[in-house]
Design an enzyme around this catalytic site. Structure first.
Site, PDB file in Angstrom:
ATOM      1  N   SER A   6       0.838  -1.198   0.000  1.00 15.11           N
ATOM      2  CA  SER A   6       0.000   0.000   0.000  1.00 15.11           C
ATOM      3  C   SER A   6       0.876   1.252   0.000  1.00 15.11           C
ATOM      4  CB  SER A   6      -0.964  -0.042   1.191  1.00 15.11           C
ATOM      5  OG  SER A   6      -2.011   0.902   1.032  1.00 15.11           O
ATOM      6  N   ASP A 150      -5.306  -3.872  -2.821  1.00 14.07           N
ATOM      7  CA  ASP A 150      -4.275  -3.583  -1.817  1.00 14.07           C
ATOM      8  C   ASP A 150      -3.788  -4.862  -1.134  1.00 14.07           C
ATOM      9  OD1 ASP A 150      -2.897  -2.720   0.502  1.00 14.07           O
ATOM     10  OD2 ASP A 150      -4.105  -0.911   0.618  1.00 14.07           O
TER      11      ASP A 150
END
Length: 319
Positions: A6, A150
């Site tokens: 991320s 993610d």
């Protein structure tokens, strides 16, 4: 080797993207990379009235579009590809098509054409946090591409993924490493956790688990925080080899695994673009962290990285 998930994936990609004018130097410095958050954040986390209306404020669709994030990454990092990265990379995403982890790696990019994506594609995939951003298709030009989200859904803290990657090296040097030959520095993004009593949690149903409390749904903060703490504990056990269960404040304190994480005094939402709050709180938290761990930071940022493969000699007073 740099590993990230991320926002950590964005940092890893940013610090290894080569400058086209000086191929052995990164295109942006750490200070310049910080502008990605302070300057670009408000645009990335902006929602128009139409966006709020059509998604019912994120209830039936992603809260934000990837367009502003893509524009910011391309403007800051250009159009380099993964095979051009200055260091080995492990950037984590999750494949919703094949339902398995998906890693962007420099060595894979150099071996397989399909894996040699533009750095911006890896950035968009690792940042596609469920409910915040739509999934990202890789390869982007193929209708049967993978729907990536993610990597925090399985590796909010990618330390163990990085360790496994290092230990699996069988050809390119350094190869065939043992755990005691590794040095790992893991940098967190700051943490603020609220505890709940048995009386509170025992009565939660689906709605209470997903309704935000202090900017974040309990189910999300629990999954992300639990996965991160678990990776921290496993890395500490594998590399630092404590004699018996370590106290919480002893985890990640060396000698070969270090975890730099700062406790935040207030809860800050992941998508908070308010410069008056997060813009001031996060740099202040970073300064606190630097102050409390300055001896370790000075050690690893000067003459020697501490690895047995390092070609410099570490001064005896810093052993």
């Amino acid at each position: 080797m740099f590993a990230g998930t991320s926002t950590g994936g964005l940092v890893a990609l940013g610090l290894t993207t080569p400058d086209p004018r000086q191929r052995q130097r990164p295109l942006v410095s750490a200070a310049e990379l910080a502008l990605f958050y302070t300057k670009d954040g408000p645009a990335i986390f902006h929602r128009s009235f139409v966006q709020k209306l059509t998604t019912l404020r994120g209830l039936i669709g992603p809260k934000y579009q990837l367009g502003p994030l893509k524009e910011a990454v391309e403007r800051r990092l250009g159009h380099a590809t993964l095979d051009q990265a200055l260091r080995e990379l492990v950037v984590c995403a999750y494949d919703m098509t094949d339902r398995q982890p998906y890693f962007f790696k420099r060595w894979r990019a150099r071996e397989t054409v399909e894996r040699n994506q533009a750095i911006v594609e890896a950035a968009l995939a690792t940042s596609a946090a469920p409910t915040y951003f739509p999934s990202h298709r890789v390869p982007p030009d193929r209708a049967d591409g993978h729907a990536l989200v993610d990597g925090g859904v399985f590796a909010a803290n990618p330390t163990v993924a990085a360790i496994v990657e290092a230990l699996n090296r069988g050809e390119d040097e350094p190869a065939n490493l043992a755990p005691e030959e590794l040095l790992v520095v893991s940098i967190g993004t700051g943490v603020h956790e609220d505890g709940y009593s048995q009386g509170e949690v025992s009565g939660w149903g689906e709605l209470r688990w997903v309704l935000p409390k202090n900017h974040e749904a309990p189910i999300l903060s629990t999954v992300l925080g639990g996965a991160s703490d678990g990776a921290d504990y496993c890395a500490n056990t594998l590399l630092n080899r404590p004699q018996g269960p370590p106290a919480p404040d002893e985890v990640g304190r060396g000698p070969t695994y270090f975890r730099w994480q700062v406790r935040l005094t207030d809860s800050i939402a992941m998508d908070d673009p308010d410069q008056a709050k997060s813009g001031a709180a996060l740099p202040a938290a970073a300064k606190r962290l630097i102050g409390t761990r300055s001896a370790e930071i000075d050690l690893w940022s000067n003459d020697c990285c501490g690895s047995i493969h390092c070609r410099t000699t570490r001064p005896p007073d810093r052993l």
